[in-house]
Motif scaffolding. Structure first.
Motif, PDB file in Angstrom:
ATOM      1  N   ASN A 183     -11.283   6.031  -3.490  1.00 23.22           N
ATOM      2  CA  ASN A 183     -12.668   6.439  -3.234  1.00 23.22           C
ATOM      3  C   ASN A 183     -12.890   7.944  -3.373  1.00 23.22           C
ATOM      4  OD1 ASN A 183     -13.786   3.905  -2.776  1.00 23.22           O
ATOM      5  ND2 ASN A 183     -13.022   3.858  -0.670  1.00 23.22           N
ATOM      6  N   THR A 206      -1.411  -3.732   3.691  1.00 22.08           N
ATOM      7  CA  THR A 206      -2.233  -2.552   3.430  1.00 22.08           C
ATOM      8  C   THR A 206      -2.433  -1.712   4.688  1.00 22.08           C
ATOM      9  OG1 THR A 206      -4.240  -3.822   3.849  1.00 22.08           O
ATOM     10  CG2 THR A 206      -3.483  -3.737   1.579  1.00 22.08           C
ATOM     11  N   ASN A 207      -2.791  -0.461   4.447  1.00 26.31           N
ATOM     12  CA  ASN A 207      -3.061   0.486   5.538  1.00 26.31           C
ATOM     13  C   ASN A 207      -4.282   1.341   5.244  1.00 26.31           C
ATOM     14  OD1 ASN A 207      -2.164   2.064   3.470  1.00 26.31           O
ATOM     15  ND2 ASN A 207      -0.227   2.641   4.422  1.00 26.31           N
ATOM     16  N   GLY A 208      -4.990   1.030   4.162  1.00 30.84           N
ATOM     17  CA  GLY A 208      -6.200   1.777   3.821  1.00 30.84           C
ATOM     18  C   GLY A 208      -5.964   3.043   3.007  1.00 30.84           C
ATOM     19  N   VAL A 209      -4.690   3.432   2.810  1.00 32.98           N
ATOM     20  CA  VAL A 209      -4.424   4.721   2.139  1.00 32.98           C
ATOM     21  C   VAL A 209      -4.865   4.695   0.676  1.00 32.98           C
ATOM     22  CG1 VAL A 209      -2.611   6.327   1.382  1.00 32.98           C
ATOM     23  CG2 VAL A 209      -2.585   5.424   3.713  1.00 32.98           C
ATOM     24  N   SER A 210      -4.414   3.707  -0.085  1.00 34.53           N
ATOM     25  CA  SER A 210      -4.753   3.735  -1.522  1.00 34.53           C
ATOM     26  C   SER A 210      -6.248   3.500  -1.749  1.00 34.53           C
ATOM     27  CB  SER A 210      -3.915   2.727  -2.305  1.00 34.53           C
ATOM     28  OG  SER A 210      -4.198   1.405  -1.909  1.00 34.53           O
ATOM     29  N   GLU A 211      -6.882   2.727  -0.869  1.00 33.25           N
ATOM     30  CA  GLU A 211      -8.332   2.525  -1.000  1.00 33.25           C
ATOM     31  C   GLU A 211      -9.070   3.853  -0.783  1.00 33.25           C
ATOM     32  OE1 GLU A 211      -9.884  -0.740   1.270  1.00 33.25           O
ATOM     33  OE2 GLU A 211     -11.904  -0.464   0.448  1.00 33.25           O
ATOM     34  N   ARG A 212      -8.604   4.616   0.198  1.00 35.22           N
ATOM     35  CA  ARG A 212      -9.217   5.925   0.451  1.00 35.22           C
ATOM     36  C   ARG A 212      -8.973   6.863  -0.745  1.00 35.22           C
ATOM     37  NH1 ARG A 212      -6.257   9.429   2.769  1.00 35.22           N
ATOM     38  NH2 ARG A 212      -7.123  11.460   2.465  1.00 35.22           N
ATOM     39  N   GLU A 223      -6.826 -10.020  -6.091  1.00 33.71           N
ATOM     40  CA  GLU A 223      -7.233  -9.835  -4.685  1.00 33.71           C
ATOM     41  C   GLU A 223      -6.760 -10.972  -3.776  1.00 33.71           C
ATOM     42  OE1 GLU A 223     -11.471  -9.309  -4.917  1.00 33.71           O
ATOM     43  OE2 GLU A 223     -11.832 -11.418  -5.372  1.00 33.71           O
ATOM     44  N   GLU A 226       0.965   8.588   2.602  1.00 28.82           N
ATOM     45  CA  GLU A 226       0.101   9.736   2.309  1.00 28.82           C
ATOM     46  C   GLU A 226       0.797  10.840   1.520  1.00 28.82           C
ATOM     47  OE1 GLU A 226      -3.063  10.275   3.245  1.00 28.82           O
ATOM     48  OE2 GLU A 226      -3.483   8.890   4.903  1.00 28.82           O
ATOM     49  N   LEU A 276      -7.312  -4.673  -4.659  1.00 30.33           N
ATOM     50  CA  LEU A 276      -8.781  -4.676  -4.725  1.00 30.33           C
ATOM     51  C   LEU A 276      -9.286  -5.158  -6.087  1.00 30.33           C
ATOM     52  CD1 LEU A 276      -9.430  -1.206  -3.015  1.00 30.33           C
ATOM     53  CD2 LEU A 276      -9.471  -3.488  -1.956  1.00 30.33           C
ATOM     54  N   ASP A 293       0.825  -1.209   0.000  1.00 33.51           N
ATOM     55  CA  ASP A 293       0.000   0.000   0.000  1.00 33.51           C
ATOM     56  C   ASP A 293       0.870   1.276   0.000  1.00 33.51           C
ATOM     57  OD1 ASP A 293      -2.314   1.610   0.155  1.00 33.51           O
ATOM     58  OD2 ASP A 293      -3.284   0.179   1.500  1.00 33.51           O
TER      59      ASP A 293
END
Ligand SMILES: *Cc1c(COP(=O)(O)O)cnc(C)c1O
Length: 377
Positions: free
Chosen positions: A348, A339-345, A333, A105, A328, A102
Motif C-alpha cells: 500500500n 500473515t502479519n499485515g507487513v507485506s500488505e502495508r 487468495e 520488517e 492477496l 508474510d
C-alpha cells in the motif's frame, strides 16, 4: 515529451557481441553449445558454487527445482508471499499447494517467526511441507541464516529464489548458494540479462545433473530416443548464453552502479518527511536491483505513492508499485497463508524508482527534480 526513463532496462556493455558472433561463426545457433558451457562455468565461479545449469528462464528453474526435490500433486510447498507470481506458479504447475508466508520488517522477506508457525501448523494437520522457497526481493537478502536453521530443524529442503539478487551476499556468501538449490533469472529487466534466461545452481552436483537431464527432454542413455520420465525443453540457447558471458564480465560494475543509484536517492530524499528507504542490516549486502521507497501520506501532506507514480508517469518516467502479495492475488487468495499485515502495508505504501544501470546523471537529476516537485520539497 522528454525521452522515457524506464524502471530497469537491458544494459549491454558491447562485449556481448563477440560471443554472439562466435556462436554464428561456428554455427552453434542451437540450444546448448560452447557459450552455454562457459557461461555455466563463469557463473559458478562468480557465485562460488559447485554446479550450474543454464536454462530458458527463472520460472523453468523453479519448476525443475521443485521436481528434483520430489514435489508431487497434493504436496504442500511453503513460499514467500511478497514476491512476483513466477515464484509461486511452478508450485501450481505440479498440482501442489502453495503455503504463503508474510514478511518481516527488516528485509521485507519471509518472516522466520511465521515460517516456524506455519510448519508447526501444517505438521499438526498431518502434512509435512515438501520444500520452502525463500525469495530475496529487490536484491535485499532475506534472513536466510535464521530461515535455514528452522528449515533444518524440521528437515525441509530450501530453494532460494535469487532471481532479483544476483551478486547480493550475506556474510560474504552469495545469495542463491545457501539453500539446497538456488535459482537465478536473466530476464531483460534483471541486473544482467540474456534477453530471457535463467539458471539452477547447487553444491549438490547430482541435483544439477538431474536438472540438465530433465531440461533436455529426459533422454535415457540409449542409441535411440528412449524416455522413462517426463522431460522438458528448458535449456538456454547458445546465442543467448553468449550475451550472458559478456554481461557477466561487467557484473561488478553493474552492481556498483545500482548501489550508487540507491545512494543518490537516499542522500537526496532520505531526510524528507514521510519518505523511507530500506537499509542493509548487519551482514547483508544488496545488489540494489531496484531502489524502493515507502511513502507515508500522513507525513507528506497527503501525497501518496500513487500520486508520485502518476506525476512521474506524466513526465514519461516509469515507476512501479511494489509486488502485490500473493495471498492477496485473486488466483492464490484461497491458498493457506500465515500473515502479519507487513507485506500488505508495504504494497500500500511502496514504490519502485527507476534503477537501471544505464541511466545518466542527467536522467537521475531529472527524476529527482520531479520527485521533489510532487513532494513540494
Ligand atoms: C523475474 C523473477 C522470476 C522469474 O524469472 P523469469 O526468468 O522471468 O522466468 C522469479 N522470481 C522472482 C522474484 C523474479 O523477480
Amino acid at each position: 515529451m522528454e525521452k522515457r526513463i524506464w524502471l530497469s532496462s537491458p544494459h549491454m556493455s558491447g562485449g556481448e557481441i563477440k560471443y554472439v558472433n562466435e556462436a554464428f561463426e561456428s554455427n552453434w545457433v542451437a540450444p546448448l553449445g560452447p557459450n552455454v558451457d562457459n557461461f555455466e562455468l563463469e557463473l559458478g565461479r562468480f557465485l562460488s558454487v559447485k554446479s550450474v545449469t543454464a536454462l530458458s528462464s527463472g520460472t523453468s528453474a523453479i519448476h525443475l527445482a521443485l521436481i528434483i526435490l520430489g514435489v508431487k500433486p497434493g504436496d504442500e510447498v511453503i513460499a514467500s508471499s511478497f514476491t512476483f507470481s513466477a515464484t509461486i506458479n511452478p508450485i501450481a504447475y505440479l498440482g501442489a499447494t502453495p503455503i504463503l508466508i508474510d514478511s518481516e520488517e527488516e528485509s521485507w522477506n519471509m518472516s522466520p517467526e511465521l515460517l516456524e508457525k506455519a510448519i508447526i501448523d501444517r505438521l499438526s494437520k498431518g502434512k509435512k511441507p515438501r520444500s520452502i522457497i525463500v525469495v530475496h526481493l529487490y536484491g535485499m537478502p532475506s534472513k536466510i541464516i535464521e530461515l535455514l536453521s528452522i528449515a533444518k530443524k524440521y528437515e525441509i529442503p530450501v530453494i532460494e529464489d535469487a532471481a532479483e539478487a544476483l551478486g547480493s551476499k550475506v556474510g560474504g556468501k552469495s545469495c542463491g548458494t545457501f539453500g539446497e538449490i538456488g535459482i537465478l533469472s536473466f530476464n531483460g529487466n534483471k541486473i544482467i540479462t540474456t534477453s530471457g534466461g535463467g539458471a539452477l545452481v547447487s553444491d549438490n552436483i547430482e541435483y544439477v545433473n538431474n536438472a540438465r537431464f530433465l531440461a533436455t527432454q529426459a533422454r535415457d542413455k540409449a542409441p535411440h530416443y528412449q524416455h522413462s520420465q517426463i522431460g522438458y525443453n528448458y535449456r538456454m540457447s547458445n546465442v543467448l548464453a553468449g550475451i550472458g558471458r559478456g554481461q557477466l564480465e561487467i557484473i561488478e560494475e553493474r552492481i556498483a552502479k545500482r548501489r550508487s543509484i540507491f545512494d543518490f536517492y537516499n542522500k537526496n530524499l532520505g531526510q524528507a518527511n514521510g519518505i523511507s528507504f530500506l537499509p542493509e542490516k548487519s551482514s547483508a549486502f544488496s545488489n540494489r536491483w531496484l531502489t524502493t521507497i515507502l511513502v507515508d501520506p500522513s507525513r507528506t501532506r497527503g501525497i501518496s505513492c500513487e500520486d508520485i507514480h502518476k506525476a512521474l508517469e506524466a513526465e514519461n518516467i516509469e515507476t512501479r508499485p511494489l509486488w502485490k502479495p500473493m495471498h492477496l492475488q485473486p488466483i492464490f487468495e484461497n491458498c493457506p497463508s500465515y500473515t502479519n499485515g507487513v507485506s500488505e502495508r508495504l504494497f500500500n505504501l511502496g514504490l519502485c524508482l527507476p534503477s537501471g544501470s544505464n541511466m545518466s546523471d542527467e536522467e537521475l537529476d531529472r527524476i529527482l527534480f520531479h520527485l521533489k516537485k510532487v513532494l513540494s520539497l
